[in-house]
Scaffold this motif. Structure first.
Motif, PDB file in Angstrom:
ATOM      1  N   LYS A   1       0.761  -1.236  -0.051  1.00  0.00           N
ATOM      2  CA  LYS A   1      -0.064   0.010   0.081  1.00  0.00           C
ATOM      3  C   LYS A   1       0.889   1.190   0.008  1.00  0.00           C
ATOM      4  CE  LYS A   1      -3.811  -1.788   2.483  1.00  0.00           C
ATOM      5  NZ  LYS A   1      -4.793  -1.286   3.793  1.00  0.00           N
ATOM      6  N   LEU A   2       0.432   2.205  -0.647  1.00  0.00           N
ATOM      7  CA  LEU A   2       1.222   3.673  -0.717  1.00  0.00           C
ATOM      8  C   LEU A   2       0.130   4.575  -0.533  1.00  0.00           C
ATOM      9  CD1 LEU A   2       3.401   3.286  -3.981  1.00  0.00           C
ATOM     10  CD2 LEU A   2       3.964   2.917  -1.489  1.00  0.00           C
ATOM     11  N   PHE A   3       0.530   5.683   0.333  1.00  0.00           N
ATOM     12  CA  PHE A   3      -0.451   6.650   0.710  1.00  0.00           C
ATOM     13  C   PHE A   3      -0.220   7.924   0.149  1.00  0.00           C
ATOM     14  CE2 PHE A   3      -1.127   3.041   3.214  1.00  0.00           C
ATOM     15  CZ  PHE A   3      -2.604   3.095   3.473  1.00  0.00           C
TER      16      PHE A   3
ATOM     17  N   THR B   1       0.749   7.356  -4.142  1.00  0.00           N
ATOM     18  CA  THR B   1       0.015   6.257  -4.966  1.00  0.00           C
ATOM     19  C   THR B   1       0.228   6.679  -6.295  1.00  0.00           C
ATOM     20  OG1 THR B   1      -1.849   8.313  -4.754  1.00  0.00           O
ATOM     21  CG2 THR B   1      -1.901   6.440  -3.238  1.00  0.00           C
ATOM     22  N   ASP B   2       0.830   7.802  -6.726  1.00  0.00           N
ATOM     23  CA  ASP B   2       1.194   7.916  -8.060  1.00  0.00           C
ATOM     24  C   ASP B   2       2.289   7.059  -8.816  1.00  0.00           C
ATOM     25  OD1 ASP B   2      -0.316  10.349  -8.168  1.00  0.00           O
ATOM     26  OD2 ASP B   2       1.198  11.664  -8.009  1.00  0.00           O
TER      27      ASP B   2
ATOM     28  N   LEU C   1       1.978   3.685  -8.005  1.00  0.00           N
ATOM     29  CA  LEU C   1       1.366   2.347  -8.112  1.00  0.00           C
ATOM     30  C   LEU C   1       1.013   2.560  -9.599  1.00  0.00           C
ATOM     31  CD1 LEU C   1      -0.905   2.216  -5.206  1.00  0.00           C
ATOM     32  CD2 LEU C   1       1.081   0.782  -5.486  1.00  0.00           C
TER      33      LEU C   1
ATOM     34  N   ARG D   1      -4.242   2.723  -8.382  1.00  0.00           N
ATOM     35  CA  ARG D   1      -4.234   4.208  -7.555  1.00  0.00           C
ATOM     36  C   ARG D   1      -5.472   4.462  -6.721  1.00  0.00           C
ATOM     37  NH1 ARG D   1      -1.174   7.001 -12.574  1.00  0.00           N
ATOM     38  NH2 ARG D   1       0.547   6.143 -12.311  1.00  0.00           N
ATOM     39  N   ARG D   2      -6.697   4.000  -7.368  1.00  0.00           N
ATOM     40  CA  ARG D   2      -7.756   4.385  -6.747  1.00  0.00           C
ATOM     41  C   ARG D   2      -7.691   3.615  -5.383  1.00  0.00           C
ATOM     42  NH1 ARG D   2     -12.258   6.897  -7.865  1.00  0.00           N
ATOM     43  NH2 ARG D   2     -14.372   6.262  -7.012  1.00  0.00           N
TER      44      ARG D   2
ATOM     45  N   ASN E   1      -5.134   2.283  -3.713  1.00  0.00           N
ATOM     46  CA  ASN E   1      -3.846   2.595  -2.919  1.00  0.00           C
ATOM     47  C   ASN E   1      -3.243   1.357  -2.796  1.00  0.00           C
ATOM     48  OD1 ASN E   1      -5.241   2.398  -0.670  1.00  0.00           O
ATOM     49  ND2 ASN E   1      -3.713   3.056   0.129  1.00  0.00           N
ATOM     50  N   GLN E   2      -3.448   0.188  -3.391  1.00  0.00           N
ATOM     51  CA  GLN E   2      -2.792  -1.222  -3.146  1.00  0.00           C
ATOM     52  C   GLN E   2      -2.682  -2.182  -4.275  1.00  0.00           C
ATOM     53  OE1 GLN E   2      -5.272  -2.522   0.237  1.00  0.00           O
ATOM     54  NE2 GLN E   2      -6.392  -3.955  -1.162  1.00  0.00           N
TER      55      GLN E   2
ATOM     56  N   TRP F   1       4.025   5.683   3.663  1.00  0.00           N
ATOM     57  CA  TRP F   1       3.507   7.022   3.651  1.00  0.00           C
ATOM     58  C   TRP F   1       4.803   7.921   3.588  1.00  0.00           C
ATOM     59  CZ3 TRP F   1      -1.492   8.628   5.113  1.00  0.00           C
ATOM     60  CH2 TRP F   1      -2.332   7.485   5.522  1.00  0.00           C
TER      61      TRP F   1
END
Length: 84
Positions: free
Chosen positions: A6-8, A12-13, A15, A20-21, A23-24, A78
Motif C-alpha cells: 500500500k502507498l499513501f 499513490t502516483d 502505483l 491508484r484508486r 492505493n494497493q 507514507w
C-alpha cells in the motif's frame, strides 16, 4: 509468497494506474527479499519513503534493508506529511 503493498498520499502516483484508486496492489515476492528490494521497482524517491509499516508496526530506516516479510503481510508506506 503474496503480500499487500500500500502507498499513501502522493506516493499513490507510483502505483500502476489501475491500483491508484484503491492505493494497493497484491504482490508476489521472494520470501528472502527485504523491504528495500520489494519497493525498488516502484522508483520511490528515498526522501519520500518516510513511514514504513508492516502489519501496522513501524520499521526503522536502519532495518528496512534487512527486514523480510511473510505470506499475507501488509507493507504500507507514507511520505512525510505536514499539517497546519
Amino acid at each position: 509468497m503474496k503480500i499487500t503493498f500500500k502507498l499513501f498520499a502522493t506516493l499513490t502516483d507510483y502505483l500502476p494506474a489501475e491500483a491508484r484508486r484503491s492505493n494497493q496492489v497484491e504482490l508476489e515476492v521472494d520470501p528472502a527479499a527485504p523491504i528495500t528490494r520489494i519497493i525498488e521497482p516502484y522508483g520511490l524517491p528515498p526522501k519520500l519513503v518516510h513511514l514504513v509499516l508492516v502489519n501496522g508496526k513501524y520499521i526503522d530506516p536502519e532495518r528496512r534493508a534487512s527486514t523480510t516479510l511473510v505470506e499475507g503481510d501488509v507493507l504500507a508506506i507514507w511520505p512525510p506529511i505536514a499539517g497546519g
